[in-house]
Scaffold this active site. Structure first.
Site, short mmCIF file in Angstrom:
data_model
loop_
_atom_site.label_atom_id
_atom_site.label_comp_id
_atom_site.label_asym_id
_atom_site.label_seq_id
_atom_site.Cartn_x
_atom_site.Cartn_y
_atom_site.Cartn_z
N GLU A 149 5.77 -3.86 2.17
CA GLU A 149 5.11 -4.18 3.45
C GLU A 149 3.94 -3.23 3.59
O GLU A 149 4.13 -2.03 3.78
CB GLU A 149 6.10 -4.06 4.61
N CYS A 171 0.17 -1.39 11.35
CA CYS A 171 -0.24 -2.28 10.26
C CYS A 171 -0.79 -3.59 10.82
O CYS A 171 -1.67 -4.20 10.24
CB CYS A 171 0.95 -2.56 9.35
P1 NAD Z 1 1.51 5.94 2.39
O1 NAD Z 1 1.33 4.80 1.46
O2 NAD Z 1 0.60 7.09 2.28
O3 NAD Z 1 3.00 6.52 2.26
C1 NAD Z 1 4.13 5.70 2.41
C2 NAD Z 1 5.33 6.35 1.76
O4 NAD Z 1 5.15 6.39 0.35
C3 NAD Z 1 5.58 7.79 2.17
O5 NAD Z 1 6.94 7.95 2.48
C4 NAD Z 1 5.23 8.58 0.92
O6 NAD Z 1 5.97 9.77 0.84
C5 NAD Z 1 5.63 7.62 -0.17
N1 NAD Z 1 5.02 7.81 -1.49
C6 NAD Z 1 3.86 8.43 -1.80
N2 NAD Z 1 3.63 8.34 -3.14
C7 NAD Z 1 4.67 7.66 -3.68
C8 NAD Z 1 5.00 7.24 -5.00
N3 NAD Z 1 4.21 7.49 -6.04
N4 NAD Z 1 6.14 6.54 -5.18
C9 NAD Z 1 6.96 6.25 -4.15
N5 NAD Z 1 6.70 6.64 -2.87
C10 NAD Z 1 5.56 7.33 -2.64
O7 NAD Z 1 1.45 5.30 3.85
P2 NAD Z 1 1.36 6.03 5.26
O8 NAD Z 1 0.04 6.71 5.38
O9 NAD Z 1 2.59 6.80 5.53
O10 NAD Z 1 1.41 4.76 6.24
C11 NAD Z 1 0.31 3.98 6.56
C12 NAD Z 1 0.29 2.66 5.82
O11 NAD Z 1 1.52 1.96 6.01
C13 NAD Z 1 -0.79 1.73 6.34
O12 NAD Z 1 -1.44 1.12 5.27
C14 NAD Z 1 -0.02 0.71 7.15
O13 NAD Z 1 -0.67 -0.53 7.27
C15 NAD Z 1 1.24 0.61 6.37
N6 NAD Z 1 2.32 0.05 7.19
C16 NAD Z 1 2.70 -1.24 6.94
C17 NAD Z 1 3.68 -1.84 7.72
C18 NAD Z 1 4.10 -3.26 7.46
O14 NAD Z 1 5.15 -3.66 7.95
N7 NAD Z 1 3.32 -4.06 6.74
C19 NAD Z 1 4.28 -1.12 8.74
C20 NAD Z 1 3.88 0.20 8.96
C21 NAD Z 1 2.89 0.77 8.18
#
Ligand code: NAD
Length: 508
Positions: free
Chosen positions: A271, A305
């Protein structure tokens, strides 16, 4: 724990709920080589330090989740027993609703009025839904018989919906408890076990949830919590004992997660982000669209998001709409998230503010104009960005194509409804949309938009039974609702011959 400069201090109840630690195989571990500072975005103060999990902790957590799935009671419980525990979980989260809402202010900087809905009320509603679904099963059943097959051998068939196994649940920072309620609770309702990895920028809500889950007697190893960085995330998603990866976060990290999970050909639900359109149709009550449209991209400081950040307005209405937007944005209250009057709080971190500033500076250099901006300087302390609306750019400009994750919108004029639909769909995302106008026409337009969710004329309240997913780079698979629940199951077909019954004449 510190007293924030906004004068607020965590209550004893909240402090206890967020007592730092990783949770592995039913044991809290507060030892780690490194600590991770959790920052209050409104004050920049350090709220607390949590032990940072490394790869060894991930391996232990996966082993615990595997053991709990393969040999523990959770997947083997009757739906009624599991549902009763899930219902208790919802009740206990509800009992902690106010401290959890406060946590949303401390940890995310969400204004308290929003936090009550986003970081407490919403999650409770979803937990109740999953308690119900744990009893009913996917599409209303855990097992079903198929009609008898005739042919040379009459046979009977049963379909069983089996929990998929160990689920890696990785979540974004912007509303952690809600994301836990979407995916961790869905996995639990299915009978799966999980390793939860929150964003290192917002780990406390996950600690609080895990402590409540422990309190209600979810068996050992069913929920494991590891608070780590990218290396821990990589180890988790590549681990051969993980059956499914459910990830919420950015496209950039989602792409990595999919690649990391690919070697093991794991089931993946992603997501991701959005750059969602908000279409004001000819015939809409233009003035009535303005406030809700602005709130939709400034809510939670734009860290959503589904934020509808591209406002498409009939060319002849653009000046009127923009003038109304100026008035509305003049009145937005930006600042102390504890103040009940505040509309917009801080962003999560300074680097997030810098990232938004970078997009805005580049847009201005490329000829964008400020249409409206909430006046005044941002508070001196805290990670604030003043809500802003830009114009004078084409839909293919960076500011119209990239997710900023800040309180920034763009107004784009259009000439015909076909034009509006084309612009709405001219994005690599497809998560959410809003359409304002006469209902019949709004519905026709909704059907033409590549978007997982479309709200007509403001839409209805949040529904746990509605799926959330999207086109393009917004999603792989679905979350929430029946479609989201189905992701946590593997169907199994069991069939056997019915000796001597009903063989067609002439067949031996
Ligand atoms: P991010 O992608 O920076 O981090 C998300 C998660 O990924 C964190 O827990 C992080 O620790 C983990 N992570 C980082 N590197 C990784 C790797 N190599 N392997 C596995 N996990 C790893 O996102 P963010 O800044 O925390 O959140 C913002 C983003 O989330 C925005 O793009 C937003 O649109 C999206 N979002 C989407 C939804 C949805 O339902 N579509 C809901 C909420 C947020």
């Amino acid at each position: 724990m510190s007293t924030s400069t906004t004068g607020h201090e965590m209550s004893a109840e909240l402090r206890e709920l967020v007592t730092p630690g990783n949770f592995i195989g039913g044991r809290w571990r507060d030892d780690a080589d490194e600590g991770l500072e959790v920052i209050d975005p409104a004050t920049e103060d350090v709220l607390t330090q949590v032990p940072q999990a490394g790869v060894a902790d991930v391996l232990a957590a996966v082993a615990a989740a595997r053991e709990a799935f393969d040999n523990g009671p959770w997947p083997r419980m009757s739906p009624r027993e599991r549902s009763a525990i899930m219902a208790r979980l919802a009740e206990r989260v509800a009992a902690h609703a106010e401290p959890l809402a406060e946590l949303g202010v401390f940890e995310i900087g969400s204004p308290i009025t929003l936090s009550r809905a986003l970081h407490a009320g919403g999650p409770i509603q979803f937990l109740e839904y999953w308690a119900d679904m744990a009893l009913k099963g996917p599409h209303g059943r855990f097992q079903e018989g198929l009609p008898l097959a005739d042919g040379p051998t009459v046979s009977a068939s049963m379909l069983f919906q089996e929990p998929v196994g160990v689920v890696a649940s990785i979540i974004a920072y912007n509303y952690p408890l809600m994301l836990i309620a979407f995916k961790v609770a869905g996995a639990l309702a299915a009978g799966c076990t999980t390793v939860l990895m929150p964003s290192p920028r917002a780990p406390l809500s996950s600690i609080a949830f895990t402590r409540i889950a422990e309190e209600v007697g979810i068996p050992e190893g069913v929920i494991n919590l590891v608070i780590g960085g990218a290396d821990a995330g990589q180890a988790l998603t590549e681990h051969p004992d993980v059956d499914m990866v459910s990830f919420t976060g950015s496209v950039a990290v989602g792409r990595k997660v999919m690649a990391q999970a690919a070697n093991g050909l794991k089931r993946v639900v992603l997501e991701l982000g959005g750059k969602s359109p908000n279409i004001v149709l000819p015939g809409a009550d233009v003035d009535a669209t303005i406030g809700p449209s602005i709130l939709r991209f400034t809510r939670n400081s734009g860290q959503g998001c589904g934020a509808t950040t591209r406002v498409l307005v009939p060319r002849e209405e653009t000046e009127r709409w923009s003038e109304g937007a100026r008035k509305f944005m003049d009145g937005l209250v930006v600042g102390d998230p504890w103040d009940e009057r505040t509309d917009v709080g801080p962003l999560i971190r300074r680097e997030q503010v810098r990232s938004v500033e970078g997009y805005v500076d580049r847009a201005l250099e490329d000829g964008a104009e400020v249409v409206a901006q909430t006046p005044g300087a941002p508070p001196e302390r805290g990670f604030y960005f003043m809500p802003s609306l830009f114009g004078g750019v084409d839909n293919d400009a960076e500011i119209c194509q990239e997710e900023l994750f800040g309180p920034v919108g763009v107004v784009i004029p259009y000439d015909t409804v076909d034009d509006a639909v084309r612009l709405a769909n001219a994005t690599r995302y497809g998560l959410n949309a809003t359409v304002w106008g006469p209902t019949d026409e709004a519905m026709r337009v909704a059907r033409r938009i590549r978007s997982g969710t479309v709200a007509l004329n403001g839409g209805g309240p949040e529904r746990p039974d509605a799926p959330w997913s999207g086109w393009g780079e917004s999603s792989v698979g679905a979350e929430r609702g029946e479609a989201g629940f189905a992701e946590f199951f593997q169907v199994k077909h069991v069939h056997w011959p019915l000796a001597g019954i009903g063989k067609p004449p002439g067949v031996r």
